[in-house]
Write a protein that holds these residues in place. Structure first.
Motif, PDB file in Angstrom:
ATOM      1  N   UNK A   9       0.815  -1.210   0.000  1.00 34.40           N
ATOM      2  CA  UNK A   9       0.000   0.000   0.000  1.00 34.40           C
ATOM      3  C   UNK A   9       0.856   1.270   0.000  1.00 34.40           C
ATOM      4  N   UNK A  10       2.129   1.165  -0.335  1.00 31.58           N
ATOM      5  CA  UNK A  10       3.054   2.304  -0.309  1.00 31.58           C
ATOM      6  C   UNK A  10       2.610   3.464  -1.191  1.00 31.58           C
ATOM      7  N   UNK A  11       1.905   3.185  -2.288  1.00 32.38           N
ATOM      8  CA  UNK A  11       1.492   4.237  -3.228  1.00 32.38           C
ATOM      9  C   UNK A  11      -0.020   4.425  -3.249  1.00 32.38           C
ATOM     10  N   UNK A  12      -0.689   4.017  -2.182  1.00 36.17           N
ATOM     11  CA  UNK A  12      -2.149   4.093  -2.163  1.00 36.17           C
ATOM     12  C   UNK A  12      -2.654   5.527  -2.306  1.00 36.17           C
ATOM     13  N   UNK A  13      -1.899   6.509  -1.838  1.00 34.98           N
ATOM     14  CA  UNK A  13      -2.295   7.913  -1.993  1.00 34.98           C
ATOM     15  C   UNK A  13      -2.294   8.352  -3.450  1.00 34.98           C
ATOM     16  N   UNK A  14      -1.632   7.596  -4.308  1.00 35.62           N
ATOM     17  CA  UNK A  14      -1.613   7.858  -5.753  1.00 35.62           C
ATOM     18  C   UNK A  14      -2.543   6.900  -6.493  1.00 35.62           C
ATOM     19  N   UNK A  15      -3.355   6.159  -5.744  1.00 35.14           N
ATOM     20  CA  UNK A  15      -4.323   5.247  -6.348  1.00 35.14           C
ATOM     21  C   UNK A  15      -3.733   3.933  -6.821  1.00 35.14           C
ATOM     22  N   UNK A  16      -2.556   3.558  -6.312  1.00 34.25           N
ATOM     23  CA  UNK A  16      -1.879   2.342  -6.763  1.00 34.25           C
ATOM     24  C   UNK A  16      -1.706   1.382  -5.586  1.00 34.25           C
ATOM     25  N   UNK A  17      -2.074   0.115  -5.809  1.00 35.14           N
ATOM     26  CA  UNK A  17      -1.801  -0.927  -4.817  1.00 35.14           C
ATOM     27  C   UNK A  17      -1.139  -2.103  -5.524  1.00 35.14           C
ATOM     28  N   UNK A  18      -0.400  -2.879  -4.774  1.00 40.71           N
ATOM     29  CA  UNK A  18       0.254  -4.057  -5.327  1.00 40.71           C
ATOM     30  C   UNK A  18      -0.010  -5.264  -4.437  1.00 40.71           C
ATOM     31  N   UNK A  19       0.031  -6.417  -5.039  1.00 41.23           N
ATOM     32  CA  UNK A  19      -0.148  -7.656  -4.284  1.00 41.23           C
ATOM     33  C   UNK A  19       0.849  -8.686  -4.794  1.00 41.23           C
ATOM     34  N   UNK A  20       1.614  -9.245  -3.898  1.00 44.45           N
ATOM     35  CA  UNK A  20       2.534 -10.335  -4.223  1.00 44.45           C
ATOM     36  C   UNK A  20       1.907 -11.603  -3.694  1.00 44.45           C
ATOM     37  N   UNK A  21       1.454 -12.463  -4.580  1.00 41.98           N
ATOM     38  CA  UNK A  21       0.885 -13.737  -4.187  1.00 41.98           C
ATOM     39  C   UNK A  21       1.948 -14.814  -4.170  1.00 41.98           C
ATOM     40  N   UNK A  22       1.507 -16.032  -3.966  1.00 40.24           N
ATOM     41  CA  UNK A  22       2.425 -17.161  -3.931  1.00 40.24           C
ATOM     42  C   UNK A  22       3.060 -17.383  -5.298  1.00 40.24           C
ATOM     43  N   UNK A  23       2.264 -17.259  -6.353  1.00 43.36           N
ATOM     44  CA  UNK A  23       2.762 -17.564  -7.699  1.00 43.36           C
ATOM     45  C   UNK A  23       2.747 -16.382  -8.663  1.00 43.36           C
ATOM     46  N   UNK A  24       2.221 -15.233  -8.237  1.00 41.49           N
ATOM     47  CA  UNK A  24       2.082 -14.123  -9.175  1.00 41.49           C
ATOM     48  C   UNK A  24       2.075 -12.783  -8.448  1.00 41.49           C
ATOM     49  N   UNK A  25       2.255 -11.719  -9.249  1.00 43.25           N
ATOM     50  CA  UNK A  25       2.184 -10.359  -8.747  1.00 43.25           C
ATOM     51  C   UNK A  25       1.055  -9.639  -9.464  1.00 43.25           C
ATOM     52  N   UNK A  26       0.404  -8.749  -8.760  1.00 48.26           N
ATOM     53  CA  UNK A  26      -0.684  -7.970  -9.332  1.00 48.26           C
ATOM     54  C   UNK A  26      -0.544  -6.527  -8.872  1.00 48.26           C
ATOM     55  N   UNK A  27      -0.724  -5.583  -9.789  1.00 42.63           N
ATOM     56  CA  UNK A  27      -0.690  -4.166  -9.451  1.00 42.63           C
ATOM     57  C   UNK A  27      -1.914  -3.507 -10.073  1.00 42.63           C
ATOM     58  N   UNK A  28      -2.607  -2.688  -9.302  1.00 41.02           N
ATOM     59  CA  UNK A  28      -3.798  -1.983  -9.770  1.00 41.02           C
ATOM     60  C   UNK A  28      -3.620  -0.484  -9.585  1.00 41.02           C
ATOM     61  N   UNK A  29      -4.078   0.286 -10.570  1.00 36.91           N
ATOM     62  CA  UNK A  29      -4.054   1.736 -10.457  1.00 36.91           C
ATOM     63  C   UNK A  29      -5.451   2.266 -10.731  1.00 36.91           C
ATOM     64  N   UNK A  30      -6.000   2.973  -9.763  1.00 33.43           N
ATOM     65  CA  UNK A  30      -7.338   3.545  -9.853  1.00 33.43           C
ATOM     66  C   UNK A  30      -7.400   4.573 -10.966  1.00 33.43           C
ATOM     67  N   UNK A  31      -8.465   4.505 -11.761  1.00 29.62           N
ATOM     68  CA  UNK A  31      -8.717   5.464 -12.838  1.00 29.62           C
ATOM     69  C   UNK A  31     -10.127   6.001 -12.638  1.00 29.62           C
ATOM     70  N   UNK A  32     -10.270   7.168 -12.168  1.00 25.81           N
ATOM     71  CA  UNK A  32     -11.528   7.752 -11.718  1.00 25.81           C
ATOM     72  C   UNK A  32     -12.784   7.209 -12.414  1.00 25.81           C
ATOM     73  N   UNK A  33     -12.973   7.417 -13.679  1.00 21.43           N
ATOM     74  CA  UNK A  33     -14.199   6.999 -14.369  1.00 21.43           C
ATOM     75  C   UNK A  33     -14.009   5.805 -15.291  1.00 21.43           C
TER      76      UNK A  33
END
Length: 87
Positions: A9-33
């Protein structure tokens, strides 16, 4: 192995979160609309190619397939096929 999973959650103020799973990585960036920007294992997820509900990350159809807003559901497994449609 599950202990290695982490939410970033280091970049949550910029609308970005990341997740490191057991087998994969996922990153999401919020886009207002719009749909969020998504990266899987560092590869950008192009919504134009992967908009179907049950479509796999590599674009191939899975045993359960439903096109986005198509109203159609198809299940194909073991040589059998089921298809349904709603209006």
């Amino acid at each position: 192995m599950v202990k290695k999973s982490r939410l970033n959650l280091n970049k949550i103020n910029h609308g970005v979160i990341g997740y490191q799973g057991v087998f994969a990585q996922l990153k999401l960036q919020y886009q207002r609309n719009n749909l969020p920007k998504v990266w899987r294992n560092g590869h950008y997820h192009d919504w134009r190619n992967h908009f179907a509900v049950y479509q796999s990350a590599d674009g191939n159809k899975t045993p359960i397939y439903s096109g986005w807003k198509s109203g159609k559901l198809r299940i194909e497994v073991g040589g059998y096929q089921f298809q349904s449609q709603s209006d």
